[in-house]
Design a protein around this motif. Structure first.
Motif, mmCIF file in Angstrom:
data_model
loop_
_atom_site.group_PDB
_atom_site.id
_atom_site.type_symbol
_atom_site.label_atom_id
_atom_site.label_comp_id
_atom_site.label_asym_id
_atom_site.label_seq_id
_atom_site.Cartn_x
_atom_site.Cartn_y
_atom_site.Cartn_z
ATOM 1 N N ASP A 160 2.559 -2.974 6.153
ATOM 2 C CA ASP A 160 3.747 -3.805 6.372
ATOM 3 C C ASP A 160 3.407 -5.097 7.117
ATOM 4 O O ASP A 160 4.029 -6.146 6.886
ATOM 5 N N LEU A 161 2.435 -5.043 8.026
ATOM 6 C CA LEU A 161 2.027 -6.257 8.735
ATOM 7 C C LEU A 161 1.326 -7.215 7.782
ATOM 8 O O LEU A 161 1.510 -8.443 7.869
ATOM 9 N N ARG A 162 0.554 -6.693 6.858
ATOM 10 C CA ARG A 162 -0.109 -7.544 5.867
ATOM 11 C C ARG A 162 0.927 -8.240 4.988
ATOM 12 O O ARG A 162 0.757 -9.409 4.621
ATOM 13 N N VAL A 163 2.014 -7.531 4.688
ATOM 14 C CA VAL A 163 3.104 -8.141 3.922
ATOM 15 C C VAL A 163 3.758 -9.255 4.726
ATOM 16 O O VAL A 163 4.008 -10.361 4.214
ATOM 17 N N CYS A 177 -0.505 -15.939 -1.257
ATOM 18 C CA CYS A 177 -1.452 -14.824 -1.304
ATOM 19 C C CYS A 177 -0.689 -13.510 -1.410
ATOM 20 O O CYS A 177 0.448 -13.382 -0.945
ATOM 21 N N HIS A 178 -1.332 -12.542 -2.011
ATOM 22 C CA HIS A 178 -0.796 -11.196 -2.113
ATOM 23 C C HIS A 178 -1.164 -10.453 -0.833
ATOM 24 O O HIS A 178 -2.223 -10.703 -0.244
ATOM 25 N N PRO A 179 -0.300 -9.532 -0.366
ATOM 26 C CA PRO A 179 -0.632 -8.782 0.854
ATOM 27 C C PRO A 179 -1.992 -8.093 0.807
ATOM 28 O O PRO A 179 -2.638 -7.919 1.845
ATOM 29 N N ALA A 180 -2.448 -7.704 -0.386
ATOM 30 C CA ALA A 180 -3.746 -7.042 -0.497
ATOM 31 C C ALA A 180 -4.900 -7.971 -0.137
ATOM 32 O O ALA A 180 -6.011 -7.509 0.163
ATOM 33 N N GLN A 181 -4.647 -9.290 -0.161
ATOM 34 C CA GLN A 181 -5.690 -10.250 0.198
ATOM 35 C C GLN A 181 -5.795 -10.447 1.709
ATOM 36 O O GLN A 181 -6.737 -11.079 2.181
ATOM 37 N N VAL A 182 -4.840 -9.914 2.460
ATOM 38 C CA VAL A 182 -4.800 -10.089 3.912
ATOM 39 C C VAL A 182 -5.479 -8.901 4.584
ATOM 40 O O VAL A 182 -5.169 -7.747 4.296
ATOM 41 N N PHE A 183 -6.408 -9.194 5.497
ATOM 42 C CA PHE A 183 -7.109 -8.152 6.244
ATOM 43 C C PHE A 183 -6.959 -8.429 7.742
ATOM 44 O O PHE A 183 -7.168 -9.557 8.195
ATOM 45 N N ILE A 184 -6.606 -7.399 8.489
ATOM 46 C CA ILE A 184 -6.420 -7.526 9.933
ATOM 47 C C ILE A 184 -7.760 -7.340 10.631
ATOM 48 O O ILE A 184 -8.497 -6.393 10.339
ATOM 49 N N THR A 185 -8.068 -8.225 11.570
ATOM 50 C CA THR A 185 -9.314 -8.130 12.332
ATOM 51 C C THR A 185 -9.006 -8.172 13.833
ATOM 52 O O THR A 185 -7.865 -8.364 14.240
ATOM 53 N N THR A 351 -2.609 0.899 15.916
ATOM 54 C CA THR A 351 -1.384 0.899 15.119
ATOM 55 C C THR A 351 -0.202 0.440 15.951
ATOM 56 O O THR A 351 0.683 -0.276 15.463
ATOM 57 N N PHE A 352 -0.182 0.826 17.224
ATOM 58 C CA PHE A 352 0.915 0.432 18.105
ATOM 59 C C PHE A 352 0.982 -1.087 18.240
ATOM 60 O O PHE A 352 2.057 -1.688 18.121
ATOM 61 N N THR A 353 -0.150 -1.733 18.486
ATOM 62 C CA THR A 353 -0.180 -3.194 18.628
ATOM 63 C C THR A 353 0.267 -3.867 17.343
ATOM 64 O O THR A 353 1.051 -4.831 17.367
ATOM 65 N N GLN A 354 -0.209 -3.371 16.210
ATOM 66 C CA GLN A 354 0.189 -3.956 14.934
ATOM 67 C C GLN A 354 1.683 -3.789 14.686
ATOM 68 O O GLN A 354 2.338 -4.688 14.151
ATOM 69 N N ASN A 355 2.243 -2.644 15.094
ATOM 70 C CA ASN A 355 3.683 -2.424 14.928
ATOM 71 C C ASN A 355 4.501 -3.376 15.786
ATOM 72 O O ASN A 355 5.562 -3.851 15.367
ATOM 73 N N PHE A 360 8.040 -8.072 15.863
ATOM 74 C CA PHE A 360 8.261 -9.424 16.387
ATOM 75 C C PHE A 360 8.443 -10.415 15.241
ATOM 76 O O PHE A 360 9.273 -11.330 15.315
ATOM 77 N N MET A 361 7.695 -10.223 14.155
ATOM 78 C CA MET A 361 7.805 -11.112 13.003
ATOM 79 C C MET A 361 9.040 -10.786 12.176
ATOM 80 O O MET A 361 9.763 -11.690 11.751
ATOM 81 N N GLN A 362 9.298 -9.524 11.944
ATOM 82 C CA GLN A 362 10.423 -9.126 11.093
ATOM 83 C C GLN A 362 11.771 -9.542 11.682
ATOM 84 O O GLN A 362 12.710 -9.836 10.939
ATOM 85 N N GLU A 363 11.865 -9.575 12.999
ATOM 86 C CA GLU A 363 13.127 -9.945 13.638
ATOM 87 C C GLU A 363 13.280 -11.450 13.822
ATOM 88 O O GLU A 363 14.253 -11.901 14.430
ATOM 89 N N GLY A 364 12.326 -12.223 13.311
ATOM 90 C CA GLY A 364 12.447 -13.676 13.337
ATOM 91 C C GLY A 364 11.981 -14.340 14.612
ATOM 92 O O GLY A 364 12.123 -15.572 14.759
ATOM 93 N N HIS A 365 11.416 -13.593 15.558
ATOM 94 C CA HIS A 365 10.981 -14.186 16.822
ATOM 95 C C HIS A 365 9.743 -15.063 16.644
ATOM 96 O O HIS A 365 9.572 -16.045 17.371
#
Length: 471
Positions: A160-163, A177-185, A351-355, A360-365
């Protein structure tokens, strides 16, 4: 071990064979605790493990541990506090000399990372971060933790974060870009090492900006690559004249450290170079959202029609550095290759940090925070530049720049040693980086200074006064 949860316990918790004579065992208990006290790993007033707990960890009898403690108490290192347990004596204000050497001369464990030095680079305006909103989101994410979230995080990042990142990049940075192209580092270093290990062979030549971010050279060299300095002029990075260069690392929005923007003509030339040479361009968009004149420029990746650009972004500059979260966007043709080695480079972000970031992003902040910071940085840079020019104009000049989170203070005296000056400032508690540290060739002496955390006119006046004594 519930009675002693500190990591300090690992300093003296060692397995001791049951065949060791008792008198040597209690002396080893004594020695371990004493060394921890002398090296200030255990400090006055801190609780030591209970005899029962330490005996269990070491595999010895409780009486053996109590004998070691008794000797330490007799010598004044420990004192009993009844039900509160046994603690290091409050009378030990300084470590005893002549016993175990203290590592304080080699290691500094007392650095207070919460203190940000004035003019510190790469630190966003932490006073303006919506900490209350973030705290509420963090608390909610903690309460809603599911059993599945306790396992290892997805190697490529939370889906969901990649999306959410792909949506943000398309709407605000022009990167489709498609979400599959995004990688979290887990940060810039992690991103660069992952990209170069997948796309390039060891010992390959990689072009870097000159002057440029010093860490880039160090990362490439430590990974077995050959960093090749490519000059930066008023239009940004020039075309490499070395045919061996197989990739370029570029900061097109705000070149680090000069803050010039890569011109449209130069962008097209670099893209054409990458296509004709079948080379790669690694776009480091570390603070591309912050432009002080006009609207933010679209990412170089948005002009890439041949999939030769790998986009690298970070949350350290737009949220806060201690998150240690970044991301990369790779071409569709390379997704499988990056997935194949994902376990070697990712999974470092919980996972907690990513959530928390996702919410924060989904709520528009997220976009609202960036918009507020863009305005705030413009104001703080104008304030800092104006006062520097007014109070120190006879000694330095502030280079004009379209954006970024730092400014270049060009020293009027061409014979000045900017490196020596920056070291003097650091000793006095003022952060500074010399421009000469970022270049492989001689440069006009200049200081690179961050302005994002200079909040008021009074604070700026005070900092300029402290700086002026070194000029």
């Amino acid at each position: 071990m519930a009675q002693f949860k500190s990591h300090k316990l690992s300093f003296f918790m060692v397995h001791i064979s049951m065949k060791t004579p008792k008198q040597f065992v209690y002396k080893r208990v004594y020695r371990r605790i004493l060394d921890a006290i002398l090296q200030q790993i255990l400090k006055p007033g801190e609780k030591v493990p209970s005899a029962r707990a330490l005996a269990k960890e070491m595999g010895v009898s409780r009486g053996t541990v109590e004998e070691g403690y008794a000797l330490l108490k007799a010598e004044g290192y420990l004192e009993a506090k009844g039900q509160a347990g046994t603690v290091v004596s409050h009378q030990l204000l300084t470590p005893t000399k002549g016993n175990s050497p203290t590592p304080s001369s080699q290691f500094n464990l007392e650095i207070n990372h919460s203190d940000i030095l004035p003019f510190h680079l790469g630190i966003p305006a932490l006073d303006a971060f919506p900490i209350n909103t973030w705290s509420r989101i963090s608390a909610r994410c903690a309460r809603n933790t599911h059993k599945s979230s306790l396992a290892y995080p997805p190697t490529c990042g939370l889906p969901d974060l990649r999306v959410a990142i792909s949506q943000y990049l398309q709407l605000y940075r022009g990167v489709q870009c498609h979400p599959a192209q995004v990688f979290i580092t887990s940060g810039y270093v992690n991103s660069i090492r992952w990209i170069t290990s997948v796309l390039l062979k060891t010992q390959s030549h990689i072009g870097i900006e000159d002057p440029g971010y010093p860490l880039t050279r160090q990362v490439l060299a430590s990974s077995g690559f050959h960093p090749e300095p490519i000059p930066v002029d008023d239009e940004g990075l020039a075309l490499p004249d070395n045919s061996k260069v197989k990739a370029l690392i570029v900061t097109p929005a705000h070149q680090s450290p000069t803050c010039v923007s890569l011109s449209l003509q130069r962008r097209q030339m670099l893209l054409n170079w990458a296509v004709s040479n079948q080379s790669w361009i690694i776009e480091d968009d570390y603070d591309g959202e912050y432009r002080h004149t006009g609207q933010p420029l679209p990412a170089l990746k948005s002009l890439d029609t041949h999939d030769r650009v790998i986009y690298s972004g970070t949350f350290s500059k737009v949220l806060f550095p201690s998150l240690r979260v970044a991301y990369i966007v790779v071409p569709p043709s390379q997704v499988f290759q990056f997935e194949q080695c994902a376990e070697l480079f990712t999974g470092n972000v919980s996972t907690f940090t990513q959530n928390c970031i996702l919410t924060f992003m989904q709520e528009g902040h997220f976009p609202r925070h960036i918009q507020r910071m863009r305005k705030l940085y413009r104001e703080r840079r104008e304030l800092t530049s104006e006062l520097f020019t007014k109070m120190l104009g006879h000694k330095l000049s502030i280079e004009p720049q379209p954006g970024g989170m730092h400014m270049i203070a060009r020293l009027n005296n061409p014979k000045c040693d900017d490196l020596a000056l920056s070291r003097q400032m650091m000793k006095a508690g003022l952060f500074a980086q010399a421009l000469s540290q970022c270049s492989s060739k001689p440069t006009h002496p200049s200081l690179i200074l961050g302005f994002t955390n200079i909040r008021t006119t009074e604070e700026c006046h005070s900092l300029i006064g402290r700086l002026s004594q070194f000029l």
